[in-house]
Design a protein around this motif. Structure first.
Motif, short mmCIF file in Angstrom:
data_model
loop_
_atom_site.label_atom_id
_atom_site.label_comp_id
_atom_site.label_asym_id
_atom_site.label_seq_id
_atom_site.Cartn_x
_atom_site.Cartn_y
_atom_site.Cartn_z
N GLU A 1 57.99 61.32 4.12
CA GLU A 1 57.59 60.11 4.81
C GLU A 1 56.76 59.18 3.94
OE1 GLU A 1 54.74 63.40 6.25
OE2 GLU A 1 56.87 63.18 5.74
N ILE A 2 56.09 59.72 2.92
CA ILE A 2 55.34 58.86 2.00
C ILE A 2 56.31 58.00 1.19
CG2 ILE A 2 53.81 58.83 -0.01
CD1 ILE A 2 52.51 61.37 1.04
N ARG A 3 57.36 58.62 0.68
CA ARG A 3 58.38 57.90 -0.09
C ARG A 3 59.10 56.87 0.78
NH1 ARG A 3 61.62 62.12 -1.72
NH2 ARG A 3 62.71 61.93 0.27
N GLU A 4 59.51 57.29 1.97
CA GLU A 4 60.26 56.38 2.83
C GLU A 4 59.39 55.21 3.30
OE1 GLU A 4 63.35 56.91 2.79
OE2 GLU A 4 63.05 58.85 1.80
N GLY A 5 58.13 55.49 3.61
CA GLY A 5 57.23 54.42 4.03
C GLY A 5 56.98 53.41 2.91
N ALA A 6 56.86 53.91 1.69
CA ALA A 6 56.64 53.01 0.55
C ALA A 6 57.84 52.10 0.34
CB ALA A 6 56.37 53.83 -0.71
N GLU A 7 59.05 52.65 0.43
CA GLU A 7 60.24 51.83 0.24
C GLU A 7 60.36 50.78 1.34
OE1 GLU A 7 65.05 52.19 -0.54
OE2 GLU A 7 63.79 53.99 -0.53
N GLU A 8 60.04 51.16 2.55
CA GLU A 8 60.12 50.21 3.66
C GLU A 8 59.15 49.05 3.44
OE1 GLU A 8 59.62 50.13 8.56
OE2 GLU A 8 59.41 52.01 7.44
N ARG A 9 57.93 49.36 3.02
CA ARG A 9 56.95 48.29 2.76
C ARG A 9 57.43 47.37 1.64
NH1 ARG A 9 53.61 52.68 3.86
NH2 ARG A 9 52.13 52.30 5.56
N LEU A 10 57.98 47.98 0.60
CA LEU A 10 58.42 47.19 -0.56
C LEU A 10 59.57 46.27 -0.19
CD1 LEU A 10 58.02 46.67 -3.56
CD2 LEU A 10 59.45 48.65 -4.05
N ARG A 11 60.52 46.76 0.57
CA ARG A 11 61.66 45.91 0.96
C ARG A 11 61.23 44.82 1.94
NH1 ARG A 11 66.27 47.50 -1.12
NH2 ARG A 11 66.51 49.64 -1.87
N GLU A 12 60.36 45.14 2.85
CA GLU A 12 59.89 44.13 3.80
C GLU A 12 59.11 43.02 3.11
OE1 GLU A 12 57.64 46.16 6.74
OE2 GLU A 12 59.40 46.84 7.89
N ALA A 13 58.41 43.36 2.04
CA ALA A 13 57.58 42.37 1.35
C ALA A 13 58.42 41.23 0.79
CB ALA A 13 56.79 43.03 0.22
N PHE A 14 59.67 41.51 0.44
CA PHE A 14 60.51 40.47 -0.16
C PHE A 14 61.74 40.15 0.67
CE2 PHE A 14 58.31 42.68 -3.63
CZ PHE A 14 57.59 41.61 -4.15
N ALA A 15 61.74 40.56 1.92
CA ALA A 15 62.90 40.30 2.77
C ALA A 15 63.16 38.82 2.94
CB ALA A 15 62.70 40.96 4.14
N ASP A 16 62.08 38.03 3.01
CA ASP A 16 62.22 36.59 3.21
C ASP A 16 61.73 35.79 2.00
OD1 ASP A 16 63.14 37.03 5.84
OD2 ASP A 16 61.07 37.24 6.52
N ALA A 17 61.76 36.44 0.82
CA ALA A 17 61.24 35.77 -0.38
C ALA A 17 62.14 34.61 -0.77
CB ALA A 17 61.15 36.76 -1.53
N ASP A 18 61.52 33.56 -1.29
CA ASP A 18 62.25 32.39 -1.77
C ASP A 18 62.59 32.60 -3.23
OD1 ASP A 18 61.47 28.81 -1.99
OD2 ASP A 18 63.30 29.96 -2.40
N ASP A 19 63.87 32.78 -3.54
CA ASP A 19 64.28 33.05 -4.91
C ASP A 19 63.88 31.94 -5.86
OD1 ASP A 19 67.40 34.66 -3.94
OD2 ASP A 19 65.35 35.44 -4.10
N ASP A 20 63.87 30.71 -5.36
CA ASP A 20 63.54 29.59 -6.24
C ASP A 20 62.10 29.61 -6.70
OD1 ASP A 20 65.62 27.33 -4.31
OD2 ASP A 20 66.12 28.66 -5.98
#
Length: 333
Positions: free
Chosen positions: A158-177
């Motif tokens: 759950e430590i690994r899975e939680g870390a990946e979830e946080r990382l993906r959520e952090a850039f889910a709506d990131a502006d590529d530009d």
């Protein structure tokens, strides 16, 4: 016989001897001249040393250093926890605090934790703030957080899975530009044509070579094996990375694909296929470093590489080296 007609007279106008000798006057004068020279050189004896002000990323690095400094290996931690913990401490650097005589408040403290609990605290703290990281500390913070999550994840998934979830959520709506280019990230590298084309093309080539390699190595594992499934999953994430680089480069600046890429080692069985996977991921991680230096969005691609590598060998606590300090990462471990 003394003449009674003469009287003894004392002259009060004769000069009296000063208690200051010529030698003492010269010493005092020299000391005064020396102080004058020091002040003339800009040295103020009454000026306290300048205490640096830490920005948010530096404060985070300091907190991670405190968490790791208070961590200890306990029962239930991974077998390599002691060795991994020392590598992580060396990479993040020591705890910094102002001299006690200049501190305006007591320094923060962290509670003692096991390796697993410390790894979870580190990965959570970094990935919750990952999109705002800066100060040249993006590589070491994300690298240490990734290593913590993956090594601890071998025992507590759950430590690994939680870390990946946080990382993906952090850039889910990131502006590529708004993301930085490798040329901006690494001023000492050759930016190539169109500002960042050389570094983007390096990532593109490594992603293409890795995809080709995974197509070749996957067939050497059983259809239901973890390695086979990981190779197929990695082909998907590498395709995404290729697409991102092509978008960054544009049609004219992107280098051509190759019908075949040189593979070292060439896979002939499961063992050589696993060695090839490790080699491919190390090359991908090295190519990502210029991008990672100032753009935290690259942390997700480094994470994907580390996860893929984990299917073929024990997870690495670090993907980069920091012999010259936490702000000077180099490819290789």
């Amino acid at each position: 016989m003394r003449d009674p007609g003469r009287r003894l007279s004392i002259r009060y106008d004769c000069p009296m001897r000063s208690p200051l000798t010529r030698r003492s006057v010269l010493i005092v004068g020299a000391a005064g001249a020396g102080l004058g020279l020091l002040s003339g050189c800009g040295l103020r004896l009454d000026t306290p040393p300048e205490i640096p002000t830490l920005d948010a990323s530096q404060e985070l690095r300091n907190r991670i250093a405190r968490i790791l400094a208070e961590a200890s290996v306990t029962d239930g931690d991974p077998e390599t926890a002691g060795e991994d913990l020392q590598k992580l401490r060396d990479a993040i650097g020591p705890v910094w605090a102002p001299p006690s005589e200049f501190a305006t408040e007591p320094p923060p403290t962290e509670q003692p934790r096991s390796f697993l609990d410390a790894a979870e605290a580190v990965s959570t703290a970094v990935f919750d703030a990952v999109s705002q990281l800066g100060s040249g500390l993006i590589p070491v913070l994300t690298d240490v957080a990734t290593g913590c999550a993956l090594t601890a994840g071998t025992v507590r998934a759950e430590i690994r899975e939680g870390a990946e979830e946080r990382l993906r959520e952090a850039f889910a709506d990131a502006d590529d530009d708004a993301r930085a280019t490798p040329a901006e990230a690494a001023p000492d590298s050759s930016p190539g044509q169109d500002g960042g084309a050389k570094d983007w093309n390096t990532i593109l080539d490594q992603a293409r070579a890795a995809a080709y390699g995974y197509e070749r190595l996957a067939v050497h594992f059983d259809r239901k094996s973890r390695e086979r499934q990981s190779a197929l999953d990695r082909l998907e994430s590498l395709g995404s990375l290729v697409g991102e680089m092509l978008e960054n480069l544009g049609e004219k600046a992107a280098g051509p694909d190759a019908p075949a890429w040189k593979l070292d080692p060439s896979p002939t069985d499961a063992e050589s296929a696993a060695q090839l996977a490790l080699s491919l991921e190390d090359a991908v991680a090295a190519s990502l470093l210029p991008w990672l230096r100032t753009d935290p969005a690259a942390a997700l691609r480094v994470w994907e590489s580390a996860r893929a590598r984990e299917a073929f060998a024990a997870p690495q606590p670090l993907r980069y080296t920091y012999d010259a300090g936490p702000e000077s990462p180099k490819a290789g471990t």
